[in-house]
Scaffold this motif. Structure first.
Motif, mmCIF file in Angstrom:
data_model
loop_
_atom_site.group_PDB
_atom_site.id
_atom_site.type_symbol
_atom_site.label_atom_id
_atom_site.label_comp_id
_atom_site.label_asym_id
_atom_site.label_seq_id
_atom_site.Cartn_x
_atom_site.Cartn_y
_atom_site.Cartn_z
ATOM 1 N N GLU A 1 88.745 18.357 31.014
ATOM 2 C CA GLU A 1 88.686 19.341 29.935
ATOM 3 C C GLU A 1 90.034 19.268 29.266
ATOM 4 O O GLU A 1 91.019 19.732 29.823
ATOM 5 C CB GLU A 1 88.572 20.728 30.561
ATOM 6 N N PHE B 1 78.344 23.807 24.692
ATOM 7 C CA PHE B 1 79.218 24.739 25.418
ATOM 8 C C PHE B 1 80.585 24.887 24.743
ATOM 9 O O PHE B 1 81.295 25.856 24.985
ATOM 10 C CB PHE B 1 79.367 24.287 26.883
ATOM 11 N N TYR C 1 81.811 28.687 24.832
ATOM 12 C CA TYR C 1 82.981 29.107 25.593
ATOM 13 C C TYR C 1 84.265 28.364 25.244
ATOM 14 O O TYR C 1 85.315 28.970 25.110
ATOM 15 C CB TYR C 1 82.710 28.918 27.093
ATOM 16 N N SER D 1 86.403 35.780 26.099
ATOM 17 C CA SER D 1 85.314 34.856 25.771
ATOM 18 C C SER D 1 84.051 35.562 25.280
ATOM 19 O O SER D 1 83.279 34.984 24.529
ATOM 20 C CB SER D 1 85.007 33.969 26.981
ATOM 21 N N PHE E 1 89.001 31.428 36.484
ATOM 22 C CA PHE E 1 88.164 30.304 36.872
ATOM 23 C C PHE E 1 89.002 29.116 37.341
ATOM 24 O O PHE E 1 88.560 28.313 38.131
ATOM 25 C CB PHE E 1 87.309 29.897 35.675
ATOM 26 N N ASP F 1 79.168 38.696 28.612
ATOM 27 C CA ASP F 1 80.049 37.547 28.836
ATOM 28 C C ASP F 1 79.329 36.288 28.345
ATOM 29 O O ASP F 1 78.126 36.337 28.050
ATOM 30 C CB ASP F 1 80.417 37.423 30.325
ATOM 31 N N ASP F 2 80.049 35.177 28.279
ATOM 32 C CA ASP F 2 79.426 33.966 27.749
ATOM 33 C C ASP F 2 78.633 33.209 28.794
ATOM 34 O O ASP F 2 77.707 32.479 28.471
ATOM 35 C CB ASP F 2 80.497 33.043 27.159
ATOM 36 N N SER F 3 79.024 33.354 30.063
ATOM 37 C CA SER F 3 78.299 32.589 31.080
ATOM 38 C C SER F 3 78.524 33.150 32.474
ATOM 39 O O SER F 3 79.508 33.855 32.720
ATOM 40 C CB SER F 3 78.714 31.110 31.059
ATOM 41 N N VAL G 1 78.797 31.421 36.199
ATOM 42 C CA VAL G 1 78.860 30.117 36.855
ATOM 43 C C VAL G 1 78.483 30.306 38.335
ATOM 44 O O VAL G 1 77.359 30.051 38.735
ATOM 45 C CB VAL G 1 80.263 29.485 36.685
ATOM 46 N N ARG G 2 79.429 30.848 39.105
ATOM 47 C CA ARG G 2 79.104 31.145 40.513
ATOM 48 C C ARG G 2 78.640 32.593 40.688
ATOM 49 O O ARG G 2 78.122 32.961 41.732
ATOM 50 C CB ARG G 2 80.326 30.917 41.382
ATOM 51 N N GLY G 3 78.929 33.427 39.707
ATOM 52 C CA GLY G 3 78.550 34.835 39.787
ATOM 53 C C GLY G 3 79.690 35.751 40.208
ATOM 54 O O GLY G 3 79.548 36.974 40.216
ATOM 55 N N THR G 4 80.810 35.166 40.551
ATOM 56 C CA THR G 4 81.939 35.946 41.069
ATOM 57 C C THR G 4 82.463 36.951 40.047
ATOM 58 O O THR G 4 82.657 38.124 40.364
ATOM 59 C CB THR G 4 83.103 34.983 41.437
ATOM 60 N N THR G 5 82.697 36.492 38.829
ATOM 61 C CA THR G 5 83.299 37.353 37.805
ATOM 62 C C THR G 5 82.375 38.523 37.478
ATOM 63 O O THR G 5 82.797 39.690 37.481
ATOM 64 C CB THR G 5 83.578 36.528 36.521
ATOM 65 N N ASP H 1 84.398 21.447 32.962
ATOM 66 C CA ASP H 1 84.550 21.625 34.400
ATOM 67 C C ASP H 1 83.510 22.615 34.912
ATOM 68 O O ASP H 1 83.604 23.803 34.655
ATOM 69 C CB ASP H 1 85.952 22.141 34.709
HETATM 70 P P1 AMP Z 1 81.947 32.769 37.700
HETATM 71 O O1 AMP Z 1 82.816 33.903 38.118
HETATM 72 O O2 AMP Z 1 82.091 31.583 38.601
HETATM 73 O O3 AMP Z 1 80.514 33.170 37.506
HETATM 74 O O4 AMP Z 1 82.498 32.261 36.294
HETATM 75 C C1 AMP Z 1 82.139 32.918 35.106
HETATM 76 C C2 AMP Z 1 83.331 33.093 34.217
HETATM 77 O O5 AMP Z 1 83.969 31.842 34.029
HETATM 78 C C3 AMP Z 1 82.925 33.618 32.844
HETATM 79 O O6 AMP Z 1 83.743 34.727 32.542
HETATM 80 C C4 AMP Z 1 83.167 32.466 31.901
HETATM 81 O O7 AMP Z 1 83.741 32.912 30.684
HETATM 82 C C5 AMP Z 1 84.123 31.569 32.630
HETATM 83 N N1 AMP Z 1 83.830 30.139 32.491
HETATM 84 C C6 AMP Z 1 82.642 29.553 32.305
HETATM 85 N N2 AMP Z 1 82.768 28.206 32.242
HETATM 86 C C7 AMP Z 1 84.088 27.943 32.419
HETATM 87 C C8 AMP Z 1 84.859 26.745 32.466
HETATM 88 N N3 AMP Z 1 84.285 25.553 32.342
HETATM 89 N N4 AMP Z 1 86.193 26.859 32.644
HETATM 90 C C9 AMP Z 1 86.760 28.055 32.799
HETATM 91 N N5 AMP Z 1 86.084 29.222 32.776
HETATM 92 C C10 AMP Z 1 84.759 29.179 32.585
#
Ligand code: AMP
Length: 471
Positions: A10, A247, A251, A293, A323, A355-357, A359-363, A398
Motif C-alpha cells: 500500500e 476500495f 477508504y 474514514s 489497523f 464506518d467504511d468497512s 475487516v476483523r470486526g475489532t474496531t 493490505d
Molecule cells: P477491523 O477492526 O479489523 O474490523 O478494521 C476495520 C477498520 O479498519 C475500519 O475502521 C476501517 O476504516 C479500517 N480499514 C479498513 N481497511 C483498511 C486497510 N487496508 N488499512 C488500514 N485500515 C483499514
C-alpha cells in the motif's frame, strides 16, 4: 519462501522531471501522500550524471530533514511512501530501490502488488539472481537488468509484459523519468505540470500541495517517458479491460483527490452514504461517523435520510491508524487511544454509527461498546458504507488472510451479534455499483471474490475458494 500476504504494497509514489528543487518537491508530494504508507519513505534524485538516494523507516517528516534533502541534488527525483506488515518493514524493503546495471543506474518506486512475483523470483534465482529484499519491486529490477534488449526502454517494456498484477511504477535513470501503469489501471497514477517541470503522483492531492496542474491520468498499459525532449507515450502493455480498485474510493485515497480519470473521492463517498440510506430504514435520533474514514459517507447518509448528522466520536489525530498495529492486544487498546465519544451528545439517544468497512470486526465491536457503555446510547446501529469484505486483496490493499476476515466466515446477523450492535447493515454490491461511474471498470474482488487478474502465485491460497473472472 514468500507467499501472499507476507508483503503488502500500500504505497504512495511521486516523481518530478525538470525542476531544480526536484527533491524538495518530492518531499512535499510524499507528505501529501502520507496516508498511503507510514512505515518508510525514500527519495532518489538525479543531477543528470549521478543518482543519489536517501531513505529511512518512519513518516516522511521523520525520515527527511533539510540537510538530508540537500544530499539529493538534481532536477529529477522519485519518492516512495511504504506501508508493510510484519517482516516486510526492514530498511532494505523501503523504496526507491536503486541499482547499477549494464546500461547505467536505475531507481524504481512501485505501488501495487504483483501476482506472479514468487514465480518470477524462483525463475530469476535459479538463473543466478541474488535478491537483497523481500519486495516485489526487486523482482522488476532483476527482470529489467536481465532481459535482453538493446535499450533500457525496451528492457522495461519487456519486463512490464512479464509481471502480472497491480503496478503503478516510477522508474528513474540519469536523464529520464518513466511511468508505467498495469493494463488494468488498478492503482491510481496521474500526470501534472509545475511551471516547466512535469510531476507524477499516486493522487492529485500531492499536486494541490505544491500548486501543480493536473494534466491527465497515466493510461492503463501506458509507458510514459519524460526526457530532455519532452513527453513520449507508448502503449506498452495490451489492455483488455479496466479494473480500478474500488476500495481506493471507499477508504484508501484522500477525499480531496481526484482519481481514475478525475473522479473526486469525496463525491463518491457521499454517494455511498446516500445509497446506504436509500437501502435502509433505521429510525434514529442522530447519525455519527467513525472519523475520519466514515465522515463523508455519513454526511451523504444524513442528507438522504434526514437524520441529523453530528460528530459523536472525537479522534485523537496524533496516533497512527489502529489497523496498522501488528499485535492484536495493541489494536484493542488502540481504539481507545484513538476515539472518544461525546457523552452529552450520545446519552439516551438512538445512534447510527457509520464506518467504511469491517475487516476483523475489532474496531466496530469496541466502538459499539464505547457508545453503549461509556456514552450510554439507548440504541447503537452500525452502518457500513461498503459491502461485506469477504475476500483478501492481492493487488495492493493490505487485508488479512481470508479466515481472518469476519465476513468471509460469518453472516451479517452473526457479525451483528459479535459487535453487539442493535442492527448492522452493509451497502449492497448493487448499491456500490450505482455510486461509481462506469461500474464495469472496477475491481470488486474483496466484496465478490471475483479476481479480474490471474493469481499465479497460488501456493498459499486456497484455489477452491477463488473464483477467477476473466473479462
Ligand atoms: P477491523 O477492526 O479489523 O474490523 O478494521 C476495520 C477498520 O479498519 C475500519 O475502521 C476501517 O476504516 C479500517 N480499514 C479498513 N481497511 C483498511 C486497510 N487496508 N488499512 C488500514 N485500515 C483499514
Amino acid at each position: 519462501m514468500l507467499g501472499f500476504n507476507d508483503i503488502h504494497e500500500e504505497c504512495g509514489i511521486f516523481g518530478v522531471f525538470g525542476h531544480p528543487e526536484a527533491s524538495n518537491l518530492t518531499y512535499l508530494g510524499l507528505y501529501a501522500l502520507q496516508h498511503r504508507g507510514q512505515e518508510g519513505a525514500g527519495i532518489c534524485s538525479s543531477d543528470g550524471k549521478t543518482l543519489y538516494i536517501e531513505k529511512g523507516i518512519g513518516h516522511v517528516s521523520e525520515v527527511f530533514y533539510e540537510k538530508r534533502i540537500k544530499r539529493l541534488p538534481g532536477d529529477i527525483a522519485i519518492g516512495h511512501n511504504r506501508y508493510s506488515t510484519a517482516g516486510g518493514s526492514a530498511l532494505k524493503n523501503v523504496q526507491p530501490i536503486m541499482v547499477n546495471f549494464a546500461l547505467g543506474a536505475l531507481a524504481i518506486a512501485h505501488n501495487g502488488n504483483l501476482t506472479n512475483a514468487n514465480a518470477l523470483r524462483r525463475r530469476l534465482e535459479s538463473d543466478g539472481a541474488i535478491f537483497q529484499s523481500s519486495s516485489d519491486s526487486e523482482v522488476i529490477i532483476h527482470l529489467i537488468a536481465r532481459l535482453r534488449a538493446s535499450s533500457a526502454e525496451e528492457k522495461i517494456i519487456r519486463a512490464v509484459n512479464e509481471i502480472r498484477g497491480a503496478f503503478s511504477l516510477l522508474i528513474m535513470r540519469e536523464n529520464e523519468l518513466i511511468a508505467v501503469r498495469d493494463s488494468y489501471g488498478v492503482r491510481p497514477m496521474c500526470l501534472g505540470s509545475y511551471n516547466d517541470a512535469y510531476v507524477i503522483a499516486s493522487e492529485t492531492c500531492a499536486f494541490d500541495l505544491i500548486g501543480a496542474t493536473y494534466i491527465r491520468d497515466i493510461e492503463p498499459g501506458e509507458m510514459l517517458t519524460i526526457d530532455r525532449n519532452g513527453l513520449h507515450s507508448f502503449k506498452a502493455i495490451k489492455s483488455t479491460r479496466r479494473a480500478h480498485c474500488v476500495f481506493e474510493f471507499i477508504y484508501f485515497a484522500r477525499p480531496d483527490s481526484n482519481i481514475f480519470d478525475g473522479i473526486n473521492v469525496h463525491d463518491i463517498r457521499k454517494e455511498l452514504g446516500k445509497q446506504l440510506a436509500r437501502e435502509s430504514n433505521t429510525e434514529a435520533d442522530v447519525v455519527i461517523p467513525v472519523p475520519d474514514s466514515g465522515v463523508m459517507a455519513t454526511i451523504g447518509y444524513a442528507n438522504e435520510s434526514g437524520i441529523p448528522f453530528d460528530f459523536g466520536l472525537v479522534r485523537n489525530h496524533y496516533v497512527g491508524r489502529t489497523f496498522l498495529e501488528p499485535k492484536q492486544n495493541i489494536r484493542h487498546f488502540g481504539v481507545k487511544i484513538k476515539l472518544n465519544p461525546i457523552k452529552s451528545l450520545i446519552m439516551g439517544k438512538r445512534v447510527i454509527v457509520m464506518d467504511d468497512s469491517i475487516v476483523r470486526g475489532t474496531t466496530s465491536k469496541k466502538i459499539v461498546k464505547m457508545l453503549r457503555e461509556t456514552a450510554m446510547a439507548k440504541e447503537v446501529h452500525m452502518k457500513i458504507s461498503a459491502p461485506c469484505t469477504i475476500s483478501p486483496c492481492f493487488y495492493g490493499i493490505d487485508t488479512p488472510t481470508r479466515t481472518e476476515l469476519i465476513a468471509s466466515t460469518h453472516v451479517v446477523e452473526e457479525i451483528r451479534k459479535y459487535i453487539t450492535a442493535d442492527s448492522l447493515s452493509y451497502l449492497s454490491l448493487e448499491g456500490l455499483k450505482l455510486a461509481v461511474p462506469n461500474p464495469e471498470d472496477y475491481c470488486y474482488a474483496c466484496f465478490n471474490n471475483k479476481y479480474p487478474i490471474a493469481l499465479q502465485d497460488m501456493e498459499d491460497v486456497d484455489y477452491a475458494q477463488m473464483e477467477l473472472f476473466f473479462a
